[in-house]
Design an enzyme around this catalytic site. Structure first.
Site, short mmCIF file in Angstrom:
data_model
loop_
_atom_site.label_atom_id
_atom_site.label_comp_id
_atom_site.label_asym_id
_atom_site.label_seq_id
_atom_site.Cartn_x
_atom_site.Cartn_y
_atom_site.Cartn_z
N GLY A 33 -0.36 1.97 9.60
CA GLY A 33 0.39 1.80 10.83
C GLY A 33 -0.42 1.43 12.06
CG MET A 52 -11.15 3.26 2.48
SD MET A 52 -9.55 3.26 3.32
CE MET A 52 -8.50 3.41 1.89
CG MET A 79 -11.42 -2.65 5.68
SD MET A 79 -9.89 -2.31 4.76
CE MET A 79 -8.94 -1.37 5.96
CG HIS A 125 -9.12 0.24 -0.02
ND1 HIS A 125 -8.49 0.04 1.20
CD2 HIS A 125 -10.45 0.14 0.25
CE1 HIS A 125 -9.39 -0.16 2.14
NE2 HIS A 125 -10.59 -0.09 1.60
CG HIS A 173 -3.99 -1.57 -1.38
ND1 HIS A 173 -5.10 -2.37 -1.52
CD2 HIS A 173 -4.28 -0.68 -0.40
CE1 HIS A 173 -6.03 -1.99 -0.65
NE2 HIS A 173 -5.56 -0.94 0.03
CG ASP A 232 -5.00 2.56 1.07
OD1 ASP A 232 -5.97 1.77 1.04
OD2 ASP A 232 -3.86 2.23 1.43
CG MET A 271 -8.25 7.29 2.66
SD MET A 271 -7.34 7.32 4.21
CE MET A 271 -6.49 5.74 4.13
N GLY A 308 -8.59 4.34 7.33
CA GLY A 308 -8.30 5.76 7.46
C GLY A 308 -6.81 6.07 7.62
CG PHE A 309 -5.34 7.20 10.13
CD1 PHE A 309 -4.85 8.44 9.73
CD2 PHE A 309 -6.61 7.12 10.70
CE1 PHE A 309 -5.62 9.58 9.91
CE2 PHE A 309 -7.37 8.26 10.88
CZ PHE A 309 -6.88 9.50 10.48
CB SER A 318 -0.88 0.02 1.25
OG SER A 318 -1.35 1.33 1.47
CG ASP A 324 -6.06 -2.73 3.60
OD1 ASP A 324 -4.97 -2.47 4.14
OD2 ASP A 324 -6.69 -1.92 2.89
N GLY A 325 -4.65 -4.09 6.65
CA GLY A 325 -4.49 -3.35 7.90
C GLY A 325 -3.70 -4.13 8.93
N GLY A 338 1.38 -1.91 4.15
CA GLY A 338 1.89 -0.56 3.95
C GLY A 338 3.15 -0.32 4.75
CB SER A 339 3.70 0.73 8.24
OG SER A 339 2.71 -0.11 8.76
#
Ligand code: DX5
Ligand code: ZN
Length: 223
Positions: free
Chosen positions: A144, A67, A136, A65, A32, A34, A36, A141-142, A7, A174-175, A196-197
């Protein structure tokens, strides 16, 4: 087959081209992105222009994705920008079936995501129409955030529904996916992993992606 989807939310937004090219060179399967809107989620990120910019720097499939509330009007712009797959949220689409139909009519693959507190049963009617179901594992929204363990039961439930359907639907999580959590998500039935992170936080993307893939493959239930 296990697929890894970095991501770019965790990448340097001033160097997205380099980020997606580096992910491709490091063995990622898809990118991916994101999106938002500061309404559906309390954050604001990228639009179709950023997707088009990424498109110029990688040949990998781009999955967007979304959102965002009521995404229908802006779906064409993301396909024109070069996205292969658009994922909308069950909670954000009052006419979900119509949104999925629109994505298909635009020539893209369709995914539907559900938040951690949304019951799996709300996917039932739409599942036969999808190429991807997204569970999810954090509140969107964020980047990390910590993986929410209660979502593992939801992965198992969606996996059972996909297997019962006999259709080829990817199950994405995801997440909070990282070296510590990916095995549990894979054991729960996920086959597509957003990270992502975990990827962009490390200097060697190839090593991270390879390690995540190996941990997922080792933990996947035998079918
Ligand atoms: C969160 C996004 C995720 C996010 C994941 O709303 O949908 O794709 O980038 O980030 P990590 O892997 O850091 O949890
Ligand atoms: Zn995402």
């Amino acid at each position: 087959m296990t697929e890894l989807a970095p991501s770019i939310l965790a990448a340097d937004f001033a160097a997205l081209g380099e980020a997606v090219a580096a992910c491709e060179a490091a063995g990622a399967d898809r990118i991916h992105i994101d999106v938002m809107d500061n309404h559906f989620v309390p954050n604001l990120t990228l639009g179709p222009e950023a997707v088009a910019a990424c498109r110029r720097h990688t040949g990998l499939p781009l999955e967007v994705h979304l959102m965002i509330e009521r995404p229908d009007e802006i779906l064409p712009a993301f396909v024109e920008a070069g996205a292969q797959l658009l994922t909308v949220h069950q909670e954000a689409c009052p006419h979900l079936h119509r949104s999925v139909e629109r994505i298909h009519r635009l020539g893209a693959q369709a995914g539907v995501g559900i938040n951690p507190a949304t019951p799996v049963s709300l996917l039932d009617v739409i599942l036969p129409e999808l190429e991807l179901a997204l569970v999810m594992s954090v509140n969107p929204g964020f980047g990390g955030q910590a993986f929410i363990p209660a979502t593992l039961d939801k992965l198992r439930a969606v996996r059972a529904r996909i297997d019962a359907s006999g259709r080829d639907v990817r199950l994405e999580v995801d997440g909070g996916i990282n070296h510590d959590t990916i095995a549990a998500a894979a054991a729960g039935g996920a086959d597509t992993f957003v990270a992502g992170s975990a990827v962009f936080g490390k200097p060697d993307y190839r090593a991270v992606i390879g390690d995540l893939r190996a941990r997922a493959a080792a933990a996947m239930p035998c079918t």
